[in-house]
Motif scaffolding. Structure first.
Motif, short mmCIF file in Angstrom:
data_model
loop_
_atom_site.label_atom_id
_atom_site.label_comp_id
_atom_site.label_asym_id
_atom_site.label_seq_id
_atom_site.Cartn_x
_atom_site.Cartn_y
_atom_site.Cartn_z
N GLU A 1 -8.61 4.58 -0.73
CA GLU A 1 -7.76 5.70 -1.12
C GLU A 1 -6.31 5.44 -0.74
O GLU A 1 -5.38 5.74 -1.51
N ILE A 2 -6.09 4.86 0.44
CA ILE A 2 -4.73 4.55 0.89
C ILE A 2 -4.06 3.57 -0.07
O ILE A 2 -2.90 3.75 -0.47
N LEU A 3 -4.79 2.52 -0.47
CA LEU A 3 -4.23 1.51 -1.36
C LEU A 3 -3.86 2.10 -2.72
O LEU A 3 -2.81 1.77 -3.30
N LYS A 4 -4.71 2.97 -3.25
CA LYS A 4 -4.42 3.61 -4.53
C LYS A 4 -3.13 4.43 -4.45
O LYS A 4 -2.30 4.41 -5.37
N GLN A 5 -2.98 5.15 -3.35
CA GLN A 5 -1.79 5.98 -3.18
C GLN A 5 -0.53 5.12 -3.00
O GLN A 5 0.53 5.44 -3.54
N VAL A 6 -0.66 4.02 -2.27
CA VAL A 6 0.50 3.15 -2.01
C VAL A 6 1.03 2.54 -3.30
O VAL A 6 2.25 2.53 -3.54
N VAL A 7 0.14 2.01 -4.16
CA VAL A 7 0.62 1.39 -5.40
C VAL A 7 1.25 2.44 -6.32
O VAL A 7 2.23 2.15 -7.02
N ALA A 8 0.70 3.65 -6.29
CA ALA A 8 1.27 4.72 -7.12
C ALA A 8 2.66 5.11 -6.61
O ALA A 8 3.60 5.28 -7.40
N ILE A 9 2.80 5.26 -5.29
CA ILE A 9 4.09 5.63 -4.69
C ILE A 9 5.13 4.54 -4.95
O ILE A 9 6.27 4.82 -5.35
N THR A 10 4.73 3.28 -4.75
CA THR A 10 5.66 2.16 -4.92
C THR A 10 6.13 2.04 -6.37
O THR A 10 7.32 1.85 -6.64
N ALA A 11 5.19 2.16 -7.31
CA ALA A 11 5.55 2.07 -8.73
C ALA A 11 6.51 3.18 -9.13
O ALA A 11 7.46 2.96 -9.89
N GLU A 12 6.29 4.37 -8.58
CA GLU A 12 7.15 5.51 -8.92
C GLU A 12 8.55 5.34 -8.34
O GLU A 12 9.55 5.54 -9.04
N ILE A 13 8.64 4.96 -7.08
CA ILE A 13 9.95 4.86 -6.42
C ILE A 13 10.76 3.68 -6.94
O ILE A 13 11.97 3.79 -7.16
N MET A 14 10.10 2.54 -7.19
CA MET A 14 10.82 1.35 -7.65
C MET A 14 10.99 1.31 -9.16
O MET A 14 11.70 0.45 -9.69
N LYS A 15 10.31 2.24 -9.85
CA LYS A 15 10.42 2.32 -11.31
C LYS A 15 10.08 0.97 -11.97
O LYS A 15 10.89 0.41 -12.72
N ILE A 16 8.90 0.49 -11.67
CA ILE A 16 8.44 -0.78 -12.24
C ILE A 16 7.14 -0.53 -13.02
O ILE A 16 6.54 0.55 -12.94
N ASP A 17 6.69 -1.55 -13.77
CA ASP A 17 5.53 -1.39 -14.64
C ASP A 17 4.20 -1.64 -13.93
O ASP A 17 3.18 -1.06 -14.30
N VAL A 18 4.23 -2.52 -12.94
CA VAL A 18 2.98 -2.88 -12.25
C VAL A 18 3.21 -2.93 -10.74
O VAL A 18 4.23 -3.44 -10.28
N CYS A 19 2.27 -2.38 -10.01
CA CYS A 19 2.23 -2.59 -8.56
C CYS A 19 0.77 -2.86 -8.20
O CYS A 19 -0.12 -2.10 -8.59
N SER A 20 0.55 -3.95 -7.48
CA SER A 20 -0.82 -4.33 -7.12
C SER A 20 -0.88 -4.76 -5.66
O SER A 20 0.10 -5.30 -5.12
N ILE A 21 -2.03 -4.53 -5.04
CA ILE A 21 -2.25 -4.97 -3.66
C ILE A 21 -3.48 -5.85 -3.61
O ILE A 21 -4.55 -5.48 -4.11
N TYR A 22 -3.31 -7.03 -3.03
CA TYR A 22 -4.40 -7.97 -2.79
C TYR A 22 -4.64 -8.03 -1.29
O TYR A 22 -3.69 -8.18 -0.52
N LEU A 23 -5.89 -7.92 -0.86
CA LEU A 23 -6.21 -8.02 0.56
C LEU A 23 -6.87 -9.36 0.86
O LEU A 23 -7.66 -9.87 0.07
N TYR A 24 -6.53 -9.88 2.02
CA TYR A 24 -7.02 -11.21 2.42
C TYR A 24 -8.43 -11.13 2.97
O TYR A 24 -8.75 -10.29 3.81
N ASP A 25 -9.29 -12.02 2.46
CA ASP A 25 -10.67 -12.14 2.95
C ASP A 25 -10.77 -13.46 3.71
O ASP A 25 -10.77 -14.54 3.11
N SER A 26 -10.86 -13.37 5.03
CA SER A 26 -10.85 -14.58 5.86
C SER A 26 -12.14 -15.39 5.73
O SER A 26 -12.17 -16.57 6.08
#
Length: 326
Positions: A26-51
């Motif tokens: 849920e946090i990741l979904k909110q972060v990409v939405a907030i970032t896309a809105e504030i930066m006014k860009i077309d795509v925002c994505s988050i990749y998490l590292y799997d060790s």
């Protein structure tokens, strides 16, 4: 001034996520939405590292295809995203169409996007993942935009790490609870095993007495006496009860089945004879339709127990009498 306002707005909104939820997804979904809105860009994505396999997994996106979430893995050092994570440095590309480092992953639908700004997510020296922003048109990301995404990355790295720690604690708690439940169940089974052993010991003596009396009666019964078959049946059933008692003794250590070739019809006949008086008393008529069967491989005592249980169930189902076939 605009940059400072956007930065403060982003930090405020992301900070609120900590108090709202500790669910990583849920946090990741909110972060990409907030970032896309504030930066006014077309795509925002988050990749998490799997060790476990040194890959980056697409966990949230605005702008790429939803089906790609959870299904895209990028090796550390692979492509622009993997390079940013491995080197721990921001990578900005005006037009990926002319950058040899870029790789396309068809499932994401990112072919239409030209520019990318990729910022690593790190908590101290721990690799958390990468946050990307992309645009359809070629774009030189300004210093203020780079600084804003870097600030967002710094903010969410700690948030994501804390959320993951919280989830691992919950998982550990559940595993501990399950282990505790298994321990209690194991203790119950052990106690039941001890009780079974005690009961079995108490049952052995009267069973031995019954068997001895039946054997004495058998010796005094003439071969022509039709009651002799009932005496033999008593002895057989006492011996079977003895084996059930043995099973109780070995409750905690299940006894191996003893397979041999047996005559199924003979077992059914013995079972019917055993309960013939009960059947007659309850007004239940038995119609025997036994066909000739080949010998079968089975544990005779267990097979007989199954037949008797079926018979008893039939008797319970006909309290007012009736008929059944075997």
């Amino acid at each position: 001034m605009i940059h400072r306002t956007n930065t403060m707005l982003a930090l405020t909104k992301i900070g609120e996520l900590v108090t709202m939820s500790l669910d990583t997804s849920e946090i990741l979904k909110q972060v990409v939405a907030i970032t896309a809105e504030i930066m006014k860009i077309d795509v925002c994505s988050i990749y998490l590292y799997d060790s476990s396999d040194s890959t980056l997994i697409l966990e949230a996106t605005i702008g790429l295809k939803d089906d790609a979430v959870g299904n895209v893995r990028i090796k550390l050092g692979e492509g622009i995203t993997g390079r940013a994570a491995k080197q721990g440095r921001m990578v900005a590309v005006k037009d990926v169409f002319y950058d040899k480092r870029n790789i396309y992953i068809p499932i994401t639908g990112e072919e239409e996007f030209h520019s990318i700004l990729s910022v690593p997510l790190k908590f101290h020296d721990e690799n958390i993942g990468v946050i990307n922003v992309q645009t359809r048109q070629p774009r030189n990301f300004q210093k203020s935009e780079r600084q804003l995404l870097k600030t967002i990355a710094n903010q969410i790295s700690g948030v994501i790490r804390n959320a993951r720690l919280y989830e691992s604690v919950l998982t550990g708690k559940k595993e501990l609870e399950h282990a505790h439940e298994r321990l209690i169940e194991s203790e119950k089974m052990a106690a039941l095993g001890r009780l079974s052993a005690t009961l079995s010991h108490e049952l052995r003596n009267p069973l031995a007495g019954l068997k001895g009396a039946a054997q004495l009666l058998l010796r005094k019964t003439k071969d022509t006496d039709e009651r002799k078959q009932y005496v033999n049946l008593i002895i057989d059933e006492v011996e079977r009860l003895g084996k059930i008692v043995d099973d109780l003794i070995h409750f905690a250590k299940p006894k191996a089945l003893h397979f041999d070739y047996i005559d199924a019809n003979e077992v059914i006949e013995d079972s019917l004879l055993l309960h013939s008086e009960d059947l007659s008393y309850k007004g239940i008529l038995i119609r025997k339709r036994l066909s000739k069967l080949p010998l079968i491989m089975a544990d005779k005592d267990k097979f007989k127990q199954v037949v008797v249980n079926i018979m008893l169930n039939s008797m319970d189902a006909m309290p007012d009498g009736g008929g059944t076939s075997y």
